[in-house]
Design a protein around this motif. Sequence first.
Motif, PDB file in Angstrom:
ATOM      1  N   GLU A 111       0.935  -1.313   0.109  1.00  0.00           N
ATOM      2  CA  GLU A 111       0.069  -0.007  -0.044  1.00  0.00           C
ATOM      3  C   GLU A 111       0.855   1.133  -0.134  1.00  0.00           C
ATOM      4  O   GLU A 111       1.868   1.445   0.808  1.00  0.00           O
ATOM      5  N   PRO A 112       0.544   2.198  -0.858  1.00  0.00           N
ATOM      6  CA  PRO A 112       1.163   3.562  -0.766  1.00  0.00           C
ATOM      7  C   PRO A 112       1.172   4.110   0.524  1.00  0.00           C
ATOM      8  O   PRO A 112       0.175   4.258   1.205  1.00  0.00           O
ATOM      9  N   SER A 113       2.660   4.409   0.938  1.00  0.00           N
ATOM     10  CA  SER A 113       2.713   5.363   2.348  1.00  0.00           C
ATOM     11  C   SER A 113       3.373   6.251   2.168  1.00  0.00           C
ATOM     12  O   SER A 113       4.431   6.459   1.231  1.00  0.00           O
ATOM     13  N   ALA A 114       3.093   7.424   3.217  1.00  0.00           N
ATOM     14  CA  ALA A 114       3.802   8.582   3.045  1.00  0.00           C
ATOM     15  C   ALA A 114       5.036   8.498   3.840  1.00  0.00           C
ATOM     16  O   ALA A 114       6.023   9.410   3.513  1.00  0.00           O
ATOM     17  N   VAL A 115       5.349   7.570   4.668  1.00  0.00           N
ATOM     18  CA  VAL A 115       6.543   7.133   5.429  1.00  0.00           C
ATOM     19  C   VAL A 115       7.586   6.777   4.727  1.00  0.00           C
ATOM     20  O   VAL A 115       7.469   5.993   3.662  1.00  0.00           O
ATOM     21  N   GLY A 116       8.933   7.116   4.661  1.00  0.00           N
ATOM     22  CA  GLY A 116      10.074   6.828   4.003  1.00  0.00           C
ATOM     23  C   GLY A 116      10.677   5.587   4.472  1.00  0.00           C
ATOM     24  O   GLY A 116       9.791   4.679   5.397  1.00  0.00           O
ATOM     25  N   PRO A 117      11.540   5.076   3.761  1.00  0.00           N
ATOM     26  CA  PRO A 117      11.846   3.619   3.993  1.00  0.00           C
ATOM     27  C   PRO A 117      12.676   3.764   5.231  1.00  0.00           C
ATOM     28  O   PRO A 117      13.072   4.825   5.804  1.00  0.00           O
ATOM     29  N   VAL A 118      12.744   2.427   6.111  1.00  0.00           N
ATOM     30  CA  VAL A 118      13.350   2.404   7.576  1.00  0.00           C
ATOM     31  C   VAL A 118      14.682   2.371   7.441  1.00  0.00           C
ATOM     32  O   VAL A 118      15.178   1.558   6.337  1.00  0.00           O
ATOM     33  N   VAL A 119      15.334   3.170   8.089  1.00  0.00           N
ATOM     34  CA  VAL A 119      17.022   3.122   8.044  1.00  0.00           C
ATOM     35  C   VAL A 119      17.220   2.401   9.332  1.00  0.00           C
ATOM     36  O   VAL A 119      17.095   2.687  10.525  1.00  0.00           O
ATOM     37  N   HIS A 120      18.127   1.369   9.267  1.00  0.00           N
ATOM     38  CA  HIS A 120      18.483   0.783  10.605  1.00  0.00           C
ATOM     39  C   HIS A 120      19.967   1.019  10.996  1.00  0.00           C
ATOM     40  O   HIS A 120      20.481   1.500  10.179  1.00  0.00           O
ATOM     41  N   HIS A 121      20.345   1.116  12.201  1.00  0.00           N
ATOM     42  CA  HIS A 121      21.399   1.562  12.741  1.00  0.00           C
ATOM     43  C   HIS A 121      22.129   0.262  12.556  1.00  0.00           C
ATOM     44  O   HIS A 121      22.817  -0.141  13.529  1.00  0.00           O
ATOM     45  N   ALA A 122      22.700  -0.125  11.269  1.00  0.00           N
ATOM     46  CA  ALA A 122      23.477  -1.388  11.296  1.00  0.00           C
ATOM     47  C   ALA A 122      24.228  -0.972   9.705  1.00  0.00           C
ATOM     48  O   ALA A 122      23.383  -0.294   8.950  1.00  0.00           O
ATOM     49  N   THR A 123      25.219  -1.649   9.528  1.00  0.00           N
ATOM     50  CA  THR A 123      26.024  -1.677   8.118  1.00  0.00           C
ATOM     51  C   THR A 123      26.233  -2.980   7.625  1.00  0.00           C
ATOM     52  O   THR A 123      26.499  -3.987   8.480  1.00  0.00           O
ATOM     53  N   CYS A 124      25.918  -3.096   6.298  1.00  0.00           N
ATOM     54  CA  CYS A 124      26.007  -4.281   5.718  1.00  0.00           C
ATOM     55  C   CYS A 124      27.502  -4.776   5.536  1.00  0.00           C
ATOM     56  O   CYS A 124      28.564  -4.242   5.300  1.00  0.00           O
ATOM     57  N   ASP A 125      27.969  -6.119   6.234  1.00  0.00           N
ATOM     58  CA  ASP A 125      29.072  -6.575   6.408  1.00  0.00           C
ATOM     59  C   ASP A 125      29.849  -7.208   5.069  1.00  0.00           C
ATOM     60  O   ASP A 125      30.940  -7.441   5.054  1.00  0.00           O
ATOM     61  N   LEU A 126      29.084  -7.055   4.055  1.00  0.00           N
ATOM     62  CA  LEU A 126      29.432  -7.335   2.714  1.00  0.00           C
ATOM     63  C   LEU A 126      29.752  -5.891   1.796  1.00  0.00           C
ATOM     64  O   LEU A 126      31.031  -6.063   1.234  1.00  0.00           O
ATOM     65  N   CYS A 127      28.764  -5.364   1.622  1.00  0.00           N
ATOM     66  CA  CYS A 127      28.944  -4.048   0.878  1.00  0.00           C
ATOM     67  C   CYS A 127      29.262  -2.857   1.554  1.00  0.00           C
ATOM     68  O   CYS A 127      29.454  -1.700   0.994  1.00  0.00           O
ATOM     69  N   CYS A 147      22.325  -6.437   3.986  1.00  0.00           N
ATOM     70  CA  CYS A 147      21.327  -5.752   3.255  1.00  0.00           C
ATOM     71  C   CYS A 147      20.592  -6.725   2.567  1.00  0.00           C
ATOM     72  O   CYS A 147      20.990  -7.856   2.158  1.00  0.00           O
ATOM     73  N   GLU A 148      19.448  -6.379   2.013  1.00  0.00           N
ATOM     74  CA  GLU A 148      18.377  -7.291   1.047  1.00  0.00           C
ATOM     75  C   GLU A 148      19.201  -7.420  -0.299  1.00  0.00           C
ATOM     76  O   GLU A 148      19.070  -8.597  -0.533  1.00  0.00           O
ATOM     77  N   GLN A 149      20.027  -6.618  -0.789  1.00  0.00           N
ATOM     78  CA  GLN A 149      20.693  -6.941  -1.990  1.00  0.00           C
ATOM     79  C   GLN A 149      21.884  -8.086  -1.808  1.00  0.00           C
ATOM     80  O   GLN A 149      21.900  -9.102  -2.582  1.00  0.00           O
ATOM     81  N   CYS A 150      22.339  -7.873  -0.797  1.00  0.00           N
ATOM     82  CA  CYS A 150      23.547  -9.067  -0.474  1.00  0.00           C
ATOM     83  C   CYS A 150      23.133 -10.368  -0.044  1.00  0.00           C
ATOM     84  O   CYS A 150      24.014 -11.197  -0.105  1.00  0.00           O
ATOM     85  N   PHE A 151      21.788 -10.104   0.505  1.00  0.00           N
ATOM     86  CA  PHE A 151      21.194 -11.445   1.123  1.00  0.00           C
ATOM     87  C   PHE A 151      21.309 -12.573   0.152  1.00  0.00           C
ATOM     88  O   PHE A 151      21.362 -13.768   0.710  1.00  0.00           O
ATOM     89  N   SER A 152      21.304 -12.334  -1.001  1.00  0.00           N
ATOM     90  CA  SER A 152      21.095 -13.360  -2.267  1.00  0.00           C
ATOM     91  C   SER A 152      22.428 -14.212  -2.380  1.00  0.00           C
ATOM     92  O   SER A 152      22.531 -15.060  -2.986  1.00  0.00           O
ATOM     93  N   ILE A 153      23.556 -13.474  -1.773  1.00  0.00           N
ATOM     94  CA  ILE A 153      24.738 -14.276  -2.014  1.00  0.00           C
ATOM     95  C   ILE A 153      25.359 -14.655  -0.685  1.00  0.00           C
ATOM     96  O   ILE A 153      26.631 -15.033  -0.313  1.00  0.00           O
ATOM     97  N   VAL A 154      24.602 -14.855   0.400  1.00  0.00           N
ATOM     98  CA  VAL A 154      25.089 -15.339   1.856  1.00  0.00           C
ATOM     99  C   VAL A 154      25.561 -16.794   1.851  1.00  0.00           C
ATOM    100  O   VAL A 154      26.376 -17.108   2.665  1.00  0.00           O
ATOM    101  N   ASP A 155      24.843 -17.441   0.737  1.00  0.00           N
ATOM    102  CA  ASP A 155      25.137 -18.916   0.811  1.00  0.00           C
ATOM    103  C   ASP A 155      26.699 -19.151   0.586  1.00  0.00           C
ATOM    104  O   ASP A 155      27.178 -20.091   0.824  1.00  0.00           O
ATOM    105  N   GLU A 156      27.238 -18.162  -0.143  1.00  0.00           N
ATOM    106  CA  GLU A 156      28.614 -18.444  -0.752  1.00  0.00           C
ATOM    107  C   GLU A 156      29.654 -17.661   0.271  1.00  0.00           C
ATOM    108  O   GLU A 156      30.434 -18.055   0.590  1.00  0.00           O
ATOM    109  N   GLN A 157      29.103 -16.442   0.830  1.00  0.00           N
ATOM    110  CA  GLN A 157      30.023 -15.571   1.638  1.00  0.00           C
ATOM    111  C   GLN A 157      30.054 -15.871   2.873  1.00  0.00           C
ATOM    112  O   GLN A 157      30.952 -15.562   3.555  1.00  0.00           O
ATOM    113  N   HIS A 158      28.744 -16.158   3.408  1.00  0.00           N
ATOM    114  CA  HIS A 158      28.446 -16.574   4.852  1.00  0.00           C
ATOM    115  C   HIS A 158      27.648 -17.922   5.064  1.00  0.00           C
ATOM    116  O   HIS A 158      26.434 -18.076   5.540  1.00  0.00           O
ATOM    117  N   PRO A 159      28.247 -19.146   4.370  1.00  0.00           N
ATOM    118  CA  PRO A 159      27.443 -20.197   4.684  1.00  0.00           C
ATOM    119  C   PRO A 159      27.177 -21.083   5.793  1.00  0.00           C
ATOM    120  O   PRO A 159      27.981 -20.704   6.874  1.00  0.00           O
TER     121      PRO A 159
END
Length: 236
Positions: A111-127, A147-159
């Motif tokens: 659903e469309p929301s006026a609230v922007g994306p949630v920013v976590h107090h964390a850094t991706c350990d890959l990118c 992050c969501e983009q790097c999660f697709s390669i965790v099987d190789e980078q963080h098995p």
Amino acid sequence: MDQSQSERARQQANIETSVPAPATQDPATAEPEPAVVDEPAPEVPKPIHRGVHCDICGKTIEGVRHKCLDCPDYDLCTSCITQARINGRATIQPGEVRVHPTGTPAAQPSEPSAVGPVVHHATCDLCESSIVDKRFKCLQCPDWDVCEQCFSIVDEQHPGHGFVCVTDPLALRQYQRVRCAPRPYHHARCDECDTNIIGVRYKCMHPACSDYDLCAKCEALPIPVHPSSHPMLKIR
């Protein structure tokens, strides 16, 4: 009128008088109609976590599994964690996550929301970028996120390690309070990430390593950074 006509008239009158009137039933003695009962909805079976037992009652966990984020292997069932909260007992370390391994849920229309994306107090350990929207936290490592983009390669980078998807930063507020608590500072640097060791220090006790230390984050990595045959001393 002749005799034949009068005879037919008498027969017709006898037929009409012989038809019984419809019977009427007394409302007081009438039997009530059976009530329509709705059939109960079929009960949805609870997911069974194979090979995972509650650390209090020892039973296989069914339904919601409560996993501690600070302990390497500590899980509770809903019944035990509810009873512990009622009695005020400290049964788990702060930092709790609910895992529902029931398959990939069907995509819900956003659903469309006026609230922007949630920013976590964390850094991706890959990118090494700030994590926005979905944060995937490792359940085995003390502090490892992607992050969501790097999660697709965790099987190789963080098995071999499990992950939980966090969409609300407040869901880890208890865990964050624990992480922000004062931790011991060691006068040693991690020989893998070259940072000052704060918290738990792992020191190699092998004769070949006269001075080798690891922080808790590097020691928990699924791909060993130091020979696994070397014993490590855990220093809090």
